[in-house]
Design a protein around this motif. Structure first.
Motif, PDB file in Angstrom:
ATOM      1  N   THR A   1       0.821  -1.203   0.000  1.00 28.80           N
ATOM      2  CA  THR A   1       0.000   0.000   0.000  1.00 28.80           C
ATOM      3  C   THR A   1       0.855   1.254   0.000  1.00 28.80           C
ATOM      4  OG1 THR A   1      -1.668  -1.236   1.247  1.00 28.80           O
ATOM      5  CG2 THR A   1      -1.974   1.138   1.072  1.00 28.80           C
ATOM      6  N   TYR A   2       1.959   1.239   0.734  1.00 31.13           N
ATOM      7  CA  TYR A   2       2.886   2.373   0.681  1.00 31.13           C
ATOM      8  C   TYR A   2       3.435   2.538  -0.735  1.00 31.13           C
ATOM      9  CZ  TYR A   2       3.187   3.602   5.636  1.00 31.13           C
ATOM     10  OH  TYR A   2       2.910   4.065   6.899  1.00 31.13           O
ATOM     11  N   LYS A   3       3.731   1.444  -1.400  1.00 34.61           N
ATOM     12  CA  LYS A   3       4.196   1.521  -2.791  1.00 34.61           C
ATOM     13  C   LYS A   3       3.141   2.174  -3.669  1.00 34.61           C
ATOM     14  CE  LYS A   3       5.980  -2.200  -4.618  1.00 34.61           C
ATOM     15  NZ  LYS A   3       6.189  -3.635  -4.911  1.00 34.61           N
ATOM     16  N   LEU A   4       1.882   1.803  -3.441  1.00 36.84           N
ATOM     17  CA  LEU A   4       0.778   2.405  -4.207  1.00 36.84           C
ATOM     18  C   LEU A   4       0.692   3.904  -3.948  1.00 36.84           C
ATOM     19  CD1 LEU A   4      -1.855   2.328  -5.916  1.00 36.84           C
ATOM     20  CD2 LEU A   4      -3.063   1.870  -3.769  1.00 36.84           C
ATOM     21  N   ILE A   5       0.770   4.291  -2.675  1.00 41.93           N
ATOM     22  CA  ILE A   5       0.659   5.711  -2.332  1.00 41.93           C
ATOM     23  C   ILE A   5       1.762   6.519  -2.994  1.00 41.93           C
ATOM     24  CG2 ILE A   5       0.799   7.383  -0.451  1.00 41.93           C
ATOM     25  CD1 ILE A   5      -0.541   5.272   1.356  1.00 41.93           C
ATOM     26  N   VAL A   6       2.991   6.034  -2.876  1.00 41.80           N
ATOM     27  CA  VAL A   6       4.117   6.773  -3.465  1.00 41.80           C
ATOM     28  C   VAL A   6       3.982   6.827  -4.987  1.00 41.80           C
ATOM     29  CG1 VAL A   6       6.621   6.863  -3.785  1.00 41.80           C
ATOM     30  CG2 VAL A   6       5.658   6.216  -1.553  1.00 41.80           C
ATOM     31  N   SER A   7       3.625   5.706  -5.613  1.00 44.28           N
ATOM     32  CA  SER A   7       3.504   5.692  -7.077  1.00 44.28           C
ATOM     33  C   SER A   7       2.355   6.573  -7.545  1.00 44.28           C
ATOM     34  CB  SER A   7       3.316   4.257  -7.590  1.00 44.28           C
ATOM     35  OG  SER A   7       2.082   3.712  -7.168  1.00 44.28           O
ATOM     36  N   THR A   8       1.296   6.680  -6.723  1.00 49.59           N
ATOM     37  CA  THR A   8       0.180   7.565  -7.071  1.00 49.59           C
ATOM     38  C   THR A   8       0.609   9.020  -7.014  1.00 49.59           C
ATOM     39  OG1 THR A   8      -1.435   5.964  -6.207  1.00 49.59           O
ATOM     40  CG2 THR A   8      -2.182   8.239  -6.507  1.00 49.59           C
ATOM     41  N   VAL A   9       1.310   9.394  -5.941  1.00 47.88           N
ATOM     42  CA  VAL A   9       1.819  10.769  -5.826  1.00 47.88           C
ATOM     43  C   VAL A   9       2.804  11.048  -6.953  1.00 47.88           C
ATOM     44  CG1 VAL A   9       3.052  12.420  -4.363  1.00 47.88           C
ATOM     45  CG2 VAL A   9       1.460  10.782  -3.331  1.00 47.88           C
ATOM     46  N   TRP A  10       3.632  10.059  -7.278  1.00 48.13           N
ATOM     47  CA  TRP A  10       4.580  10.213  -8.379  1.00 48.13           C
ATOM     48  C   TRP A  10       3.844  10.443  -9.698  1.00 48.13           C
ATOM     49  CZ3 TRP A  10       9.424  11.243  -9.585  1.00 48.13           C
ATOM     50  CH2 TRP A  10       9.900  10.905 -10.858  1.00 48.13           C
ATOM     51  N   GLY A  11       2.805   9.673  -9.943  1.00 47.67           N
ATOM     52  CA  GLY A  11       2.023   9.840 -11.168  1.00 47.67           C
ATOM     53  C   GLY A  11       1.401  11.227 -11.272  1.00 47.67           C
ATOM     54  N   VAL A  12       0.913  11.731 -10.145  1.00 42.95           N
ATOM     55  CA  VAL A  12       0.348  13.079 -10.124  1.00 42.95           C
ATOM     56  C   VAL A  12       1.447  14.110 -10.374  1.00 42.95           C
ATOM     57  CG1 VAL A  12      -0.733  14.828  -8.643  1.00 42.95           C
ATOM     58  CG2 VAL A  12      -1.603  12.470  -8.657  1.00 42.95           C
ATOM     59  N   PHE A  13       2.602  13.914  -9.754  1.00 45.03           N
ATOM     60  CA  PHE A  13       3.739  14.819  -9.935  1.00 45.03           C
ATOM     61  C   PHE A  13       4.167  14.888 -11.404  1.00 45.03           C
ATOM     62  CE2 PHE A  13       8.425  14.832 -10.363  1.00 45.03           C
ATOM     63  CZ  PHE A  13       8.690  16.145  -9.987  1.00 45.03           C
ATOM     64  N   VAL A  14       4.267  13.727 -12.061  1.00 43.94           N
ATOM     65  CA  VAL A  14       4.669  13.679 -13.471  1.00 43.94           C
ATOM     66  C   VAL A  14       3.647  14.409 -14.343  1.00 43.94           C
ATOM     67  CG1 VAL A  14       5.013  12.150 -15.455  1.00 43.94           C
ATOM     68  CG2 VAL A  14       6.022  11.570 -13.231  1.00 43.94           C
ATOM     69  N   ARG A  15       2.374  14.184 -14.064  1.00 44.91           N
ATOM     70  CA  ARG A  15       1.336  14.881 -14.842  1.00 44.91           C
ATOM     71  C   ARG A  15       1.357  16.386 -14.587  1.00 44.91           C
ATOM     72  NH1 ARG A  15      -0.176   9.804 -14.089  1.00 44.91           N
ATOM     73  NH2 ARG A  15      -1.487   8.740 -15.641  1.00 44.91           N
ATOM     74  N   PHE A  16       1.646  16.750 -13.344  1.00 41.35           N
ATOM     75  CA  PHE A  16       1.734  18.175 -13.022  1.00 41.35           C
ATOM     76  C   PHE A  16       2.816  18.842 -13.859  1.00 41.35           C
ATOM     77  CE2 PHE A  16       3.695  21.547 -10.339  1.00 41.35           C
ATOM     78  CZ  PHE A  16       2.645  22.462 -10.406  1.00 41.35           C
TER      79      PHE A  16
END
Length: 328
Positions: free
Chosen positions: A261-276
């Motif tokens: 779940t921590y991996k999911l959270i970090v990868s989700t924030v990363w995905g948002v960061f890349v799109r930003f």
């Protein structure tokens, strides 16, 4: 099986789908079984979608139309599930299609094997007229039947199985109740259905992969697939999944699941960061601030939880957090 088919409700959320709805209704009308229910939930369409629905006549299924203000697909599905007369529920997106025997095969597989969920064989189609464009979803396992727990743990940091299929309605009801206890104001975070699907797996005993074919049609105009300036809000659901896990017993709330779940959270924030970074020029000052604020708050929350729970992150996750902190 005829009586079992009458216990099935197919649910279709729609928003401005005048180009697709008639094709899907005809596709459902051509299914190899009859007597099932179809509920189409209009999520505040402003085109001719409702007009088409109100005049459509089927000789295979019973069509019901539910209208709601625009609240998102997850809420549309929830309202339809609550209204469904059937004991079994299948969710179908308006711009997708099913093989003519898909529902029959998935239902037979579910009943004969005493399953809670019977998944379709998922095909990705870039061009509906070109069979060569199809790619078949690859499950993480060759087994046709797995436990709900196994399905759940293989759908946290990545999707080892997909969520398109036929479900016992009570599984969905329980999953929505759990999710709504987290998202108490029923905010549309765009991917609410992804958390709900994972919860469905976690509360199921048996999940199976049927031979009924579901065709996921690539549609860049789809409301669920196009660029969305509110995409950053998906971060909330990654943290909701962690909160859900922390309320469960040790069967679910264990070190492996929390790590995933921590991996999911970090990868989700990363995905948002890349799109930003990619979409930044298309956002106004207020929108950019909302994206940045949530990204920064999420990183701080991750680091706080990591320290509080003495938890290690993967090398990849640590690197992603480092880059996010440096470039945000």
């Amino acid at each position: 099986m005829i009586e079992e088919y009458k216990k099935l409700t197919v649910i279709v959320p729609v928003y401005n789908e005048e180009k697709n709805i008639y094709k899907l209704l005809n596709n459902l009308n051509q299914q190899s079984i009859k007597g099932f229910e179809v509920i189409v939930v209009d999520d505040g369409s402003t085109d001719k979608t409702v007009e088409i629905l109100e005049t459509y006549i089927s000789d295979s299924f019973h069509l019901r139309l539910i209208k709601q203000r625009n609240m998102g697909a997850a809420k549309a599905r929830e309202n339809a599930i609550k209204a469904a007369k059937g004991d079994y529920v299948a969710l179908v997106d308006c711009d997708d299609l099913l093989a003519s025997d898909s529902i029959e095969k998935a239902m037979i597989f579910l009943i004969k094997n005493n399953l809670n969920i019977s998944l379709f064989n998922l095909h990705y189609v870039n061009n509906n007229s070109d069979p060569a464009s199809q790619q078949v979803f690859q499950y993480y396992t060759d087994k046709q039947i797995i436990s709900g727990y196994e399905a759940f743990v293989n759908c946290i940091s990545y999707w080892g199985i997909h969520a398109f299929g036929i479900y016992e309605k009570n599984i969905f009801i329980e999953a929505y109740d759990e999710y709504n206890s987290l998202n108490q104001e029923s905010v549309n975070y765009l991917n609410n259905d992804e958390v709900i699907s994972r919860i469905c797996f976690s509360v199921s005993e048996r999940v199976g992969m049927s031979n009924g074919h579901y065709y996921f049609i690539s549609n860049p105009e789809s409301t669920t697939r196009r660029v969305n300036k509110n995409y950053y809000r998906v971060i909330h659901n990654a943290f909701y999944l962690l909160q859900y896990i922390q309320t469960r017993d040790e069967r679910i709330n264990n070190d492996f699941v929390v790590y995933e779940t921590y991996k999911l959270i970090v990868s989700t924030v990363w995905g948002v960061f890349v799109r930003f970074k990619k979409w930044k020029k298309g956002l106004d000052a207020s929108e950019r601030n909302m994206w940045q604020d949530l990204i920064k708050k999420s990183v701080k929350n991750i680091l706080f939880l990591k320290k509080k729970n003495h938890f290690r992150l993967s090398v990849k996750s640590r690197l992603q957090l480092l880059l996010i902190r440096y470039f945000t």
